[in-house]
Write a protein that holds these residues in place. Structure first.
Motif, mmCIF file in Angstrom:
data_model
loop_
_atom_site.group_PDB
_atom_site.id
_atom_site.type_symbol
_atom_site.label_atom_id
_atom_site.label_comp_id
_atom_site.label_asym_id
_atom_site.label_seq_id
_atom_site.Cartn_x
_atom_site.Cartn_y
_atom_site.Cartn_z
ATOM 1 N N LEU A 23 -5.754 10.469 53.086
ATOM 2 C CA LEU A 23 -7.212 10.413 52.944
ATOM 3 C C LEU A 23 -7.625 9.828 51.597
ATOM 4 O O LEU A 23 -8.534 8.995 51.523
ATOM 5 C CB LEU A 23 -7.799 11.821 53.126
ATOM 6 N N GLU A 24 -6.940 10.264 50.526
ATOM 7 C CA GLU A 24 -7.301 9.773 49.195
ATOM 8 C C GLU A 24 -7.187 8.245 49.128
ATOM 9 O O GLU A 24 -8.025 7.576 48.512
ATOM 10 C CB GLU A 24 -6.400 10.399 48.118
ATOM 11 N N LEU A 27 -10.058 6.602 51.117
ATOM 12 C CA LEU A 27 -11.331 6.676 50.386
ATOM 13 C C LEU A 27 -11.319 5.732 49.187
ATOM 14 O O LEU A 27 -12.316 5.052 48.916
ATOM 15 C CB LEU A 27 -11.605 8.119 49.933
ATOM 16 N N HIS A 28 -10.192 5.676 48.485
ATOM 17 C CA HIS A 28 -10.093 4.746 47.358
ATOM 18 C C HIS A 28 -10.278 3.305 47.850
ATOM 19 O O HIS A 28 -10.979 2.506 47.221
ATOM 20 C CB HIS A 28 -8.745 4.894 46.658
ATOM 21 N N LEU A 100 -14.225 9.559 60.788
ATOM 22 C CA LEU A 100 -14.359 9.109 59.393
ATOM 23 C C LEU A 100 -14.793 7.648 59.304
ATOM 24 O O LEU A 100 -15.743 7.324 58.581
ATOM 25 C CB LEU A 100 -13.039 9.313 58.637
ATOM 26 N N ALA B 31 -11.796 10.401 46.209
ATOM 27 C CA ALA B 31 -10.487 9.776 46.437
ATOM 28 C C ALA B 31 -9.426 10.313 45.482
ATOM 29 O O ALA B 31 -8.676 9.537 44.882
ATOM 30 C CB ALA B 31 -10.618 8.258 46.297
ATOM 31 N N ASP B 32 -9.366 11.618 45.352
ATOM 32 C CA ASP B 32 -8.415 12.232 44.432
ATOM 33 C C ASP B 32 -8.086 13.621 44.971
ATOM 34 O O ASP B 32 -9.011 14.370 45.334
ATOM 35 C CB ASP B 32 -9.046 12.332 43.037
ATOM 36 N N PRO B 33 -6.811 13.991 45.022
ATOM 37 C CA PRO B 33 -6.461 15.289 45.627
ATOM 38 C C PRO B 33 -7.114 16.481 44.937
ATOM 39 O O PRO B 33 -7.558 17.420 45.603
ATOM 40 C CB PRO B 33 -4.934 15.351 45.496
ATOM 41 N N LEU B 36 -10.846 16.463 45.778
ATOM 42 C CA LEU B 36 -11.031 16.906 47.174
ATOM 43 C C LEU B 36 -10.930 18.429 47.250
ATOM 44 O O LEU B 36 -11.687 19.076 47.974
ATOM 45 C CB LEU B 36 -9.959 16.286 48.071
ATOM 46 N N LEU B 104 -15.998 14.154 55.533
ATOM 47 C CA LEU B 104 -14.991 14.171 54.467
ATOM 48 C C LEU B 104 -14.284 15.527 54.420
ATOM 49 O O LEU B 104 -13.055 15.598 54.282
ATOM 50 C CB LEU B 104 -15.639 13.872 53.108
ATOM 51 N N ALA B 108 -10.397 16.165 55.112
ATOM 52 C CA ALA B 108 -9.544 16.856 54.134
ATOM 53 C C ALA B 108 -8.846 18.043 54.787
ATOM 54 O O ALA B 108 -7.654 18.289 54.547
ATOM 55 C CB ALA B 108 -10.384 17.314 52.936
#
Lengths: 118, 118
Positions: A23-24, A27-28, A100, B31-33, B36, B104, B108
């Motif tokens: 997912l990250e 999204l990035h 998504l 966009a980062d664990p 999130l 989102l 996640a």
């Protein structure tokens, strides 16, 4: 003009397996105006080549953005002759993150509409 | 231990107006664990302080991640006494990008479930 070299199998770009799509990374990949525009263009026209999406940037910059999208699992790229053809990985993304992609496209459209209004 | 300084009005963090919230910034923020995880924690508990979300990182790193989320328009931060309290900007985000935040969060959650299974 020199003849273009034939497409060799080792020129086929690699793609993450569905199980490896994060997912990250998705999204990035979408967190950029040019890449959002590419995704919108691919959603509107199933298989345009890189050149058919009119991006206001150099060819190397466009290649970079397509690569980010491919490596994140958002698009596939394959050769048809000497043209690189791009496709959204709709089925893979919908299976992993239901809704998504459509929500991202709707959000991008909402933002475009908002920007146009002002 | 030195006494903590009182909260001055000029210490209130700034937040983007709803009209200035950009999709690219929201996606980058998500966009980062770790970010999130913060969003998931805020969705589960309306107003935890930074310290109440157990993040496996230094305080300065956590502060940075909360700031990215705030500056993108994903969360608000305000002081209650000396504690900084965080809240998702659910209403603002839903008005600008309908369904994005919930999708989102669902994505996640799907990824967390997938990671747990393997």
């Amino acid at each position: 003009m020199a003849p273009r070299t034939a497409t060799a199998p080792d020129r086929l770009p690699s793609h993450p397996e569905p199980a490896d799509i994060r997912l990250e990374a998705v999204l990035h990949a979408c967190a950029d105006p040019m890449r959002l525009r590419i995704i919108q263009a691919l959603a509107a026209d199933a298989t345009p080549s890189c050149g058919e999406i009119g991006l206001a940037c150099s060819k190397s910059t466009a290649t970079y953005h397509f690569r980010v999208l491919r490596e994140a699992g958002v698009i596939t790229q394959h050769y048809q002759g000497t043209a690189k053809v791009n496709q959204l990985r709709r089925d893979d993304l919908n299976a992993i993150f239901p809704g998504l992609l459509d929500t991202l496209l709707a959000s991008a459209a909402a933002q475009s509409g908002r920007t146009t209004e002002t």
